[in-house]
Design an enzyme around this catalytic site. Structure first.
Site, PDB file in Angstrom:
ATOM      1  N   LYS A 119       0.836  -1.207   0.000  1.00 23.99           N
ATOM      2  CA  LYS A 119       0.000   0.000   0.000  1.00 23.99           C
ATOM      3  C   LYS A 119       0.866   1.250   0.000  1.00 23.99           C
ATOM      4  O   LYS A 119       0.539   2.232  -0.670  1.00 23.99           O
ATOM      5  CB  LYS A 119      -0.951   0.008   1.200  1.00 23.99           C
ATOM      6  N   LYS A 203      -6.159 -11.097  -6.062  1.00 30.44           N
ATOM      7  CA  LYS A 203      -7.309 -11.400  -5.205  1.00 30.44           C
ATOM      8  C   LYS A 203      -8.471 -10.456  -5.504  1.00 30.44           C
ATOM      9  O   LYS A 203      -8.249  -9.297  -5.886  1.00 30.44           O
ATOM     10  CB  LYS A 203      -6.921 -11.354  -3.724  1.00 30.44           C
ATOM     11  N   LYS A 206     -11.935  -4.931  -2.881  1.00 28.61           N
ATOM     12  CA  LYS A 206     -12.803  -3.751  -2.991  1.00 28.61           C
ATOM     13  C   LYS A 206     -12.175  -2.692  -3.880  1.00 28.61           C
ATOM     14  O   LYS A 206     -12.874  -1.894  -4.486  1.00 28.61           O
ATOM     15  CB  LYS A 206     -13.009  -3.126  -1.608  1.00 28.61           C
TER      16      LYS A 206
END
Ligand code: ATP
Ligand code: LTN
Length: 339
Positions: A119, A203, A206
């Site tokens: 991130k 994966k 969201k």
């Protein structure tokens, strides 16, 4: 699976209110297990809004998503009579225990978390907050605050769970046995990682491209369309081969988890059939599986006072445990315990 005797052992887990709808990865990887564990553990489940702050959400959107997420937990079958369902920010001990844990966590240790590395690489130095860095420590506090023995999560949380275990062991070594319960990850292999429908090596997330995700609250026609447009692999034969046919394997995993049939059984049923047949049938299965979920979520959201009552009662029950466990740990650290 745990026996009835484990009802005095606790399970804890949380999901961030970072979207209007959860997706199929959240459901099959985590929420489905939350519901099942209720018959064998005392379960504590949380909408972890403090974690969601690490992505800098709009306050009004966050407030709304907290409620929507709680409603989806209930719609999936979290039973507020048996389990504790609450909003993380309603129990201040989460932030308080995080501070104590911060002071026994190595800087390098936290910096090695791959989710943080990924991130922060995406955000760049200016965009990375101390909160994002500290995210796994807050997660450890969530778990240790309830003396949780098991933590049902998807594969992506395994490393964070390892950190929680290390911190629990360190607490016991430094402050005496019985300071913390060492938690175990509860990860169901077959659904630990559901993949993006457009990129079956990534994966389902969201933050992924919408066409790669099945949102649990999607309209039936959207669900069907996305499944039918899923990327499949070269060749024609429906076989169980996650390495060489990740697209088909992902569809078979989802199909298997929604019906209880094993992937091998499905392969047999689809012998001689085309990818298209599998997709059309899976689209029907998913639409029917999610229809009641969508309807129940709408019902919970249509009755705000009932939802508030459930969350208030959950916060009161969570607070009782959190206050007691925090008191035990704080006392051993030598800091005062709030009155
Ligand atoms: P996302 O990756 O979808 O943006 P997240 O993993 O950052 O969300 P949460 O929404 O808090 O954060 O995840 C809730 C739970 O769902 C966690 O237990 C996580 O491991 C699980 N989970 C998320 N995505 C998947 C997936 N694709 N397959 C299996 N489990 C998943
Ligand atoms: N980091 C988790 C969400 C989470 C969690 C927890 C999961 C926060 N606190 C405690 C299990 C136990 C994620 O899925 N992103």
């Amino acid at each position: 699976m745990a026996g009835v005797s484990e009802l005095n052992r606790r399970a804890f887990s949380g999901i961030q209110p970072t979207a209007d709808s959860l997706h199929l990865g959240n459901y099959l990887g985590a929420l489905k297990q939350w519901v099942e564990l209720q018959s064998s553990f005392q379960c504590v489940y949380s909408v972890v809004d403090l974690h969601a702050l690490t992505v800098g959400p709009d306050p009004a959107a966050l407030r709304q998503r907290v409620r929507a997420t709680a409603a989806q937990f209930l719609a999936a079958g979290v039973d507020p009579e048996r389990s504790i369902l609450f909003i993380q920010s309603q129990v201040p001990e989460h932030a308080m225990l995080t501070w104590l844990l911060n002071c026994i966590t190595g800087f390098g240790e936290a910096g090695r978390m791959t989710q943080f590395k990924d991130k922060s690489a995406r955000l760049g130095e200016k965009g990375v907050t101390v909160g994002l860095f500290d995210y796994p420590v807050l997660m450890a506090a969530d778990i240790l605050l309830y003396d949780a023995h098991v933590v049902p999560v998807g594969e992506d949380q395994r490393q964070h769970l390892e950190l929680s275990r290390d911190l629990a062991e360190r607490l016991n070594a430094r402050y005496g046995e019985g300071t913390a319960v060492v938690p175990e990850a509860y990860i169901v292999k077959s659904t630990a990682k559901i993949y993006d429908l457009q990129d079956p090596t990534a994966k389902m997330s969201k933050t992924g491209h919408p066409s790669g995700i099945i949102e649990l609250l999607d309209e039936p026609k959207v669900i069907a369309k996305r499944i039918k447009a899923a990327v499949t692999d070269s060749g024609m034969e429906i076989t169980w081969d996650p390495e060489n046919k990740p697209g088909i394997a992902n569809l078979l995993s989802i199909y298997s988890a929604l019906t209880g049939k094993s992937p091998q059984q499905l392969v047999q049923e689809y012998e001689g059939k085309m990818y298209g047949h599998l997709k059309v049938d899976l689209a029907d299965v998913a639409v029917e599986a999610l229809r009641p979920f969508r309807e129940k979520t709408a019902l919970f959201l249509a009755d705000p006072s009932q939802l508030d009552a459930i969350l208030d009662q959950g916060a009161a029950r969570a607070s009782e445990i959190a206050r007691q466990v925090y008191g035990r740990v704080a006392q051993r650290f030598g800091v005062s315990v709030p009155r």
